[in-house]
Design a protein around this motif. Structure first.
Motif, mmCIF file in Angstrom:
data_model
loop_
_atom_site.group_PDB
_atom_site.id
_atom_site.type_symbol
_atom_site.label_atom_id
_atom_site.label_comp_id
_atom_site.label_asym_id
_atom_site.label_seq_id
_atom_site.Cartn_x
_atom_site.Cartn_y
_atom_site.Cartn_z
ATOM 1 N N SER A 47 82.870 13.063 31.532
ATOM 2 C CA SER A 47 82.073 13.710 32.566
ATOM 3 C C SER A 47 82.863 13.691 33.873
ATOM 4 O O SER A 47 83.321 12.633 34.308
ATOM 5 N N SER A 48 83.013 14.856 34.480
ATOM 6 C CA SER A 48 83.783 14.953 35.709
ATOM 7 C C SER A 48 83.282 16.166 36.504
ATOM 8 O O SER A 48 82.959 17.197 35.907
ATOM 9 N N PRO A 49 83.180 16.024 37.821
ATOM 10 C CA PRO A 49 83.471 14.843 38.628
ATOM 11 C C PRO A 49 82.396 13.771 38.452
ATOM 12 O O PRO A 49 81.300 14.065 37.953
ATOM 13 N N VAL A 50 82.711 12.578 38.883
ATOM 14 C CA VAL A 50 81.806 11.449 38.713
ATOM 15 C C VAL A 50 81.363 10.929 40.078
ATOM 16 O O VAL A 50 82.141 10.945 41.041
ATOM 17 N N ILE A 51 80.112 10.523 40.156
ATOM 18 C CA ILE A 51 79.587 9.960 41.405
ATOM 19 C C ILE A 51 80.116 8.544 41.567
ATOM 20 O O ILE A 51 80.034 7.729 40.636
ATOM 21 N N THR A 52 80.645 8.242 42.734
ATOM 22 C CA THR A 52 81.187 6.917 43.032
ATOM 23 C C THR A 52 80.587 6.400 44.332
ATOM 24 O O THR A 52 79.985 7.162 45.098
ATOM 25 N N VAL A 53 80.777 5.100 44.581
ATOM 26 C CA VAL A 53 80.380 4.496 45.856
ATOM 27 C C VAL A 53 81.523 3.627 46.354
ATOM 28 O O VAL A 53 82.411 3.240 45.590
ATOM 29 N N ARG A 54 81.492 3.311 47.629
ATOM 30 C CA ARG A 54 82.489 2.427 48.224
ATOM 31 C C ARG A 54 82.089 0.969 48.022
ATOM 32 O O ARG A 54 80.899 0.641 47.924
ATOM 33 N N ASP A 55 83.090 0.095 48.013
ATOM 34 C CA ASP A 55 82.771 -1.319 47.815
ATOM 35 C C ASP A 55 82.067 -1.931 49.021
ATOM 36 O O ASP A 55 81.443 -2.989 48.916
ATOM 37 N N ASP A 56 82.155 -1.258 50.195
ATOM 38 C CA ASP A 56 81.450 -1.785 51.372
ATOM 39 C C ASP A 56 80.112 -1.075 51.604
ATOM 40 O O ASP A 56 79.480 -1.252 52.640
ATOM 41 N N SER A 57 79.671 -0.266 50.632
ATOM 42 C CA SER A 57 78.364 0.392 50.744
ATOM 43 C C SER A 57 77.250 -0.617 50.499
ATOM 44 O O SER A 57 77.410 -1.558 49.712
ATOM 45 N N PRO A 58 76.098 -0.435 51.140
ATOM 46 C CA PRO A 58 74.973 -1.327 50.865
ATOM 47 C C PRO A 58 74.439 -1.123 49.458
ATOM 48 O O PRO A 58 74.468 -0.011 48.917
ATOM 49 N N VAL A 59 73.967 -2.192 48.855
ATOM 50 C CA VAL A 59 73.406 -2.117 47.501
ATOM 51 C C VAL A 59 72.238 -1.147 47.442
ATOM 52 O O VAL A 59 71.981 -0.512 46.413
ATOM 53 N N ALA A 60 71.538 -0.997 48.574
ATOM 54 C CA ALA A 60 70.400 -0.075 48.599
ATOM 55 C C ALA A 60 70.810 1.340 48.216
ATOM 56 O O ALA A 60 70.011 2.099 47.671
ATOM 57 N N ASP A 61 72.078 1.713 48.470
ATOM 58 C CA ASP A 61 72.534 3.063 48.137
ATOM 59 C C ASP A 61 72.508 3.320 46.632
ATOM 60 O O ASP A 61 72.183 4.421 46.188
ATOM 61 N N ILE A 62 72.881 2.310 45.837
ATOM 62 C CA ILE A 62 72.951 2.532 44.395
ATOM 63 C C ILE A 62 71.569 2.516 43.748
ATOM 64 O O ILE A 62 71.399 3.026 42.643
ATOM 65 N N ILE A 63 70.581 1.947 44.447
ATOM 66 C CA ILE A 63 69.223 1.946 43.888
ATOM 67 C C ILE A 63 68.732 3.378 43.745
ATOM 68 O O ILE A 63 68.210 3.781 42.705
ATOM 69 N N ARG A 64 68.915 4.174 44.798
ATOM 70 C CA ARG A 64 68.452 5.564 44.743
ATOM 71 C C ARG A 64 69.271 6.367 43.737
ATOM 72 O O ARG A 64 68.735 7.222 43.025
ATOM 73 N N LEU A 65 70.563 6.115 43.671
ATOM 74 C CA LEU A 65 71.398 6.860 42.723
ATOM 75 C C LEU A 65 70.975 6.591 41.285
ATOM 76 O O LEU A 65 70.895 7.503 40.462
ATOM 77 N N MET A 66 70.705 5.338 40.987
ATOM 78 C CA MET A 66 70.347 4.996 39.616
ATOM 79 C C MET A 66 68.936 5.420 39.254
ATOM 80 O O MET A 66 68.673 5.841 38.124
ATOM 81 N N THR A 67 68.022 5.335 40.213
ATOM 82 C CA THR A 67 66.632 5.690 39.899
ATOM 83 C C THR A 67 66.421 7.193 39.912
ATOM 84 O O THR A 67 65.791 7.753 39.014
ATOM 85 N N ASP A 68 66.965 7.875 40.922
ATOM 86 C CA ASP A 68 66.703 9.305 41.056
ATOM 87 C C ASP A 68 67.645 10.160 40.218
ATOM 88 O O ASP A 68 67.254 11.212 39.716
ATOM 89 N N ARG A 69 68.893 9.752 40.074
ATOM 90 C CA ARG A 69 69.856 10.552 39.305
ATOM 91 C C ARG A 69 69.944 10.116 37.847
ATOM 92 O O ARG A 69 70.607 10.764 37.048
ATOM 93 N N GLY A 70 69.306 9.020 37.506
ATOM 94 C CA GLY A 70 69.365 8.559 36.124
ATOM 95 C C GLY A 70 70.711 7.979 35.744
ATOM 96 O O GLY A 70 71.038 7.902 34.556
ATOM 97 N N LEU A 71 71.506 7.544 36.727
ATOM 98 C CA LEU A 71 72.825 6.988 36.439
ATOM 99 C C LEU A 71 72.711 5.560 35.931
ATOM 100 O O LEU A 71 71.845 4.797 36.371
ATOM 101 N N ARG A 72 73.599 5.205 35.009
ATOM 102 C CA ARG A 72 73.604 3.844 34.460
ATOM 103 C C ARG A 72 74.875 3.085 34.829
ATOM 104 O O ARG A 72 74.887 1.863 34.810
ATOM 105 N N HIS A 73 75.909 3.811 35.173
ATOM 106 C CA HIS A 73 77.191 3.193 35.525
ATOM 107 C C HIS A 73 77.770 3.951 36.717
ATOM 108 O O HIS A 73 77.886 5.188 36.668
ATOM 109 N N ILE A 74 78.139 3.220 37.757
ATOM 110 C CA ILE A 74 78.696 3.854 38.952
ATOM 111 C C ILE A 74 80.021 3.176 39.296
ATOM 112 O O ILE A 74 80.042 1.999 39.673
ATOM 113 N N PRO A 75 81.145 3.887 39.179
ATOM 114 C CA PRO A 75 82.429 3.315 39.592
ATOM 115 C C PRO A 75 82.447 3.037 41.094
ATOM 116 O O PRO A 75 81.843 3.770 41.875
#
Length: 393
Positions: free
Chosen positions: A331-359
Motif C-alpha cells: 500500500s502506497s503512499p502510507v500515512i506516517t507520523v513524526r516521533d515528536d508528535s503527540p500520542v493524541a494524533d495517532i488516536i484519531r488516525l487509528m479510530t477514524d481511518r481504521g489504521l492498525r500500523h503507523i510508521p
C-alpha cells in the motif's frame, strides 16, 4: 445645587458623592472594560497577510479601473467600501461575511439598491436611509450579507454628480470591478500564505465503513447540535457550524494530549522494526511475518525512507505468486507520523481511518519505529488506571 462653597471650601452634595462612589466601584469598571474586545492571538504571518494583502489588493484594483477609465470625468476609480472589504478578505478570510459571493454580491447588489433609492427619492437623507435598509434586506435574502455592502449602498445614494451620471452602470464599474479584482488578489495572497480561500469548513475523513461516520464523530458534539444551539441562542451568530465542530474536535484532541501528559509517539513506538525492500519477494515478507508474529511490515528504500507498507491481508488473501516482489502488493503512499508528535494524533488516525500500523519517522524522514494498536491500547489503559487512582485519591 450639587456643589456648595462654605468658607472657601468646595462642598459636595450627597448626589455628587454617590456619583463619585459609583464611578470608583468595581462594577462600573468591569462594565467599562467590557467595551474592549478580547485581543485575538495573531501570528506574524497574519499581520503580513493583512497588511501586504490589503496593500496589493487596493493598488491592483485602483490601477486597473483607473487605466481603463470607463465613465464620466470625476468618477472614482475605487470606492471607499472596498477598503472595508479588504479588512475582511485579508484579516478574517474564514468569516462567512468574507466569502467571494458575500463580497461580490453584497457590494454589487447594494450599489444597485443605492442607485435606485437615489432615483426614487429626492431627499438625500431619505434616499440614504432607504438605500442602507433595503440593501441589508436584499443581501440577507440573496445570502450575500457583507457589511461593506451597506457602505456601497450609502455611497451610491448620496454620491457626487459623476456617480449619478454613471447611473446603474456604477454598480458594475467601478464597484463590481473593484470587488472582483480584490477577490482575485485575496485568493492569491491567502492561499500563497497557507490560508485556504475561499474558506471551506473542515470535513472529517471517511471512516472504515461507507455507511458510518468515523468513530470519533459518532460521540460528542455534532454539527446538528451546534445548529440547534445557535437556533436556541437566537443571536444570529455569523459562524459556520462545521467550523465550530472542527474547533471542538481540536479542543478535545488537545485535552486528550494533556490527559496523557503530552506523551510523544517516540516514547511508545516499537524501535526494532522488521522491514522489506520493494524488490524483495513475497516469500521473504511472509517468512518475516511468520517468524516475528507480525501483521504488517514497512517497505523502505536503501536509506530507510518509507515507501509503503505490506500487511498480512496483502500477503495471504491475495492470489499472487510467491516470487512476485513486495512492490506489487504494498500500500502506497502510507500515512506516517513524526516521533515528536503527540500520542493524541495517532488516536484519531487509528479510530477514524481504521489504521492498525503507523510508521514513525525521525527528523530526517527516515523510519524510526512503528506504532500498532497494541501500543495505543497499552497507553490508554495506563491513562485509565492513572485516572482511577487520581479519582480515588
Amino acid at each position: 445645587m450639587m456643589l456648595a462653597v462654605e468658607e472657601g471650601i468646595l462642598i459636595e452634595t450627597g448626589f455628587v458623592q454617590r456619583v463619585r462612589a459609583a464611578v470608583t466601584t468595581g462594577a462600573l469598571v468591569g462594565w467599562l472594560r467590557s467595551f474592549k474586545p478580547v485581543r485575538p492571538r495573531y501570528r506574524p504571518i497574519e499581520f503580513a497577510r493583512g497588511g501586504i494583502g490589503a496593500f496589493a489588493g487596493i493598488v491592483v484594483a485602483s490601477v486597473l479601473v483607473r487605466v481603463f477609465g470607463l465613465g464620466p470625468v470625476g468618477l472614482p476609480f475605487i470606492v471607499a467600501p472596498i477598503g472595508a472589504s479588504a479588512v475582511l478578505v485579508f484579516a478574517a478570510p474564514a468569516s462567512p461575511l468574507a466569502q467571494p459571493w458575500a463580497v461580490f454580491g453584497g457590494n454589487t447588489v447594494s450599489a444597485l439598491v443605492g442607485i435606485l433609492a437615489a432615483r426614487l427619492f429626492d431627499d438625500t437623507m431619505v434616499a440614504a436611509a432607504v438605500a442602507v435598509g433595503c440593501a441589508i434586506l436584499a443581501m440577507m435574502l440573496l445570502n450575500c450579507l457583507h457589511p461593506p455592502g451597506g457602505a456601497c449602498a450609502l455611497f451610491a445614494a448620496v454620491g457626487a454628480g459623476a456617480v449619478r451620471e454613471q447611473g446603474i452602470a456604477f454598480a458594475f464599474w467601478p464597484v463590481a470591478m473593484n470587488t472582483a479584482v480584490l477577490l482575485m488578489v485575496a485568493m492569491i495572497v491567502n492561499n500563497a500564505t497557507g490560508r485556504q480561500y475561499p474558506h471551506v469548513p473542515i470535513v472529517a475523513p471517511a471512516g472504515p465503513s461507507a455507511l458510518d461516520r468515523p468513530p470519533t464523530q459518532r460521540i460528542g458534539v455534532q454539527t446538528d447540535d451546534i445548529e440547534a444551539a445557535m437556533r436556541r441562542l437566537n443571536q444570529g451568530l455569523d459562524v459556520m457550524p462545521a467550523d465550530v465542530v472542527a474547533l471542538v474536535r481540536e479542543a478535545e484532541q488537545h485535552a486528550i494530549n494533556r490527559r496523557l501528559g503530552n506523551l510523544k509517539v517516540g516514547t511508545i513506538m516499537a524501535r526494532d522494526v522488521e522491514t522489506v525492500h520493494p524488490e524483495d519477494s513475497l516469500f521473504r515478507a511472509r517468512l518475516l511475518m511468520n517468524r516475528h508474529h507480525l501483521k504488517a511490515i514497512p517497505v523502505v528504500s536503501a536509506d530507510r525512507h518509507v515507501l509503503g507498507i505490506v500487511s498480512i491481508t496483502d500477503l495471504f488473501n491475495l492470489d499472487v505468486a510467491e516470487l512476485a516482489d513486495v512492490r506489487s502488493v504494498m500500500s502506497s503512499p502510507v500515512i506516517t507520523v513524526r516521533d515528536d508528535s503527540p500520542v493524541a494524533d495517532i488516536i484519531r488516525l487509528m479510530t477514524d481511518r481504521g489504521l492498525r500500523h503507523i510508521p514513525v519517522l525521525d527528523d530526517d524522514d527516515h523510519l524510526a519505529g512503528i506504532v500498532t494498536r497494541a501500543e495505543l491500547i497499552a497507553v490508554l489503559h495506563q491513562a485509565l488506571l492513572d485516572g482511577s487512582d487520581g479519582g480515588e485519591g
